[in-house]
Scaffold this motif. Sequence first.
Motif, mmCIF file in Angstrom:
data_model
loop_
_atom_site.group_PDB
_atom_site.id
_atom_site.type_symbol
_atom_site.label_atom_id
_atom_site.label_comp_id
_atom_site.label_asym_id
_atom_site.label_seq_id
_atom_site.Cartn_x
_atom_site.Cartn_y
_atom_site.Cartn_z
ATOM 1 N N THR A 1 0.847 -1.183 0.000
ATOM 2 C CA THR A 1 0.000 0.000 0.000
ATOM 3 C C THR A 1 0.884 1.235 0.000
ATOM 4 O O THR A 1 1.772 1.370 0.845
ATOM 5 C CB THR A 1 -0.912 0.029 1.240
ATOM 6 O OG1 THR A 1 -1.741 -1.133 1.245
ATOM 7 C CG2 THR A 1 -1.785 1.267 1.245
ATOM 8 N N HIS B 1 -7.750 -6.887 3.079
ATOM 9 C CA HIS B 1 -7.011 -5.780 3.698
ATOM 10 C C HIS B 1 -7.757 -4.462 3.511
ATOM 11 O O HIS B 1 -7.875 -3.660 4.447
ATOM 12 C CB HIS B 1 -5.612 -5.694 3.088
ATOM 13 C CG HIS B 1 -4.917 -4.387 3.347
ATOM 14 N ND1 HIS B 1 -4.412 -4.041 4.583
ATOM 15 C CD2 HIS B 1 -4.662 -3.333 2.513
ATOM 16 C CE1 HIS B 1 -3.866 -2.833 4.508
ATOM 17 N NE2 HIS B 1 -4.009 -2.384 3.280
ATOM 18 N N THR C 1 -9.226 -2.136 6.426
ATOM 19 C CA THR C 1 -8.834 -0.737 6.561
ATOM 20 C C THR C 1 -10.057 0.172 6.655
ATOM 21 O O THR C 1 -10.093 1.117 7.444
ATOM 22 C CB THR C 1 -7.973 -0.310 5.355
ATOM 23 O OG1 THR C 1 -6.803 -1.124 5.317
ATOM 24 C CG2 THR C 1 -7.567 1.144 5.467
ATOM 25 N N ARG C 2 -11.092 -0.127 5.880
ATOM 26 C CA ARG C 2 -12.278 0.721 5.833
ATOM 27 C C ARG C 2 -13.282 0.411 6.943
ATOM 28 O O ARG C 2 -13.959 1.312 7.433
ATOM 29 C CB ARG C 2 -12.973 0.562 4.479
ATOM 30 C CG ARG C 2 -12.176 1.107 3.302
ATOM 31 C CD ARG C 2 -12.942 0.940 2.002
ATOM 32 N NE ARG C 2 -12.290 1.645 0.896
ATOM 33 C CZ ARG C 2 -12.877 1.875 -0.280
ATOM 34 N NH1 ARG C 2 -14.107 1.448 -0.488
ATOM 35 N NH2 ARG C 2 -12.244 2.533 -1.228
#
Length: 297
Positions: A141, A160, A164-165
């Motif tokens: 990322t 992932h 993350t969100r």
Amino acid sequence: MLVPGVHLLDLAGPAQVFSGARDIGLPYELAYVADAAEVPSAQGSALRAETDLPVLTADDLIVVPGWRAPRLAGTGPLSPALLDWLRAHPGAVASVCAGADALGRAGLLDGRRCTTHHDLQDELARRYPAATVVRDVLYVTDGPVVTSAGIASGIDLALHLVATRHGPATAARIARSMVVYARRNGGDQQASALLRHRSHVDDTVHRLQDVIESRFHERLTLADLAGVAACSERTVTRMFTRATGLTPLRYQQILRVERAEHLIGHGSTVESAARAVGFEDGRMLRRLRAAVSSPPR
């Protein structure tokens, strides 16, 4: 964003993750775009896509699955219009495998860290010298750009992004629904020990590896392995070392350490991870982490 010759699993893995997120109530809508309404896949089936490119916002995510690419040059045809659309996107973009080449052509890799399938890493670095290609990791990322390795790593990348969100618990829920054994970290190696030492053609040693892998947390003796192979302990050691470059004990230690590293990376303490993989305590794990990382003798 579908490219002719797209690999079905490169596409289906992330699509399943995001459709799974939608199924549990998260606000995801999936759309498929391409230069043509029918896109041939690498596996032979044709896929349908929209050719009218939607106007996107910063909340949208573009995913570019990989395509059949023994090399990047001359593969993955994309129109200037599709590349312009990708380049102008105000939100996050992600790629699986050879899809990183599409990001490179759009100029999205310049000045960024990225990765791709291990067979394509050197060529990607040559084609985009302004990018920093990180080798032998699952995904990288860098700001709004996320790139992943080959095929199944697209699932890790998508999980992932969900984590993350929406948090790791949501990603774990989706992984369970997909019967994914474990959500891997981006820094995990593309090829685990289960694969790195399996390139030989000795059927007996493969059977021995099957036994070690299924019982790597147990105390396995050479006598146990000799019984499986129906030969002497000395012959077991000789065959195993010739085929894999490792003794049976060292192979078991590598499996244990790799699994322990995974557990630690997902929140376990060194002590609990050590005991879960069959070590007596954390001190032994710490010693072997250093020993296993050294070149085999």
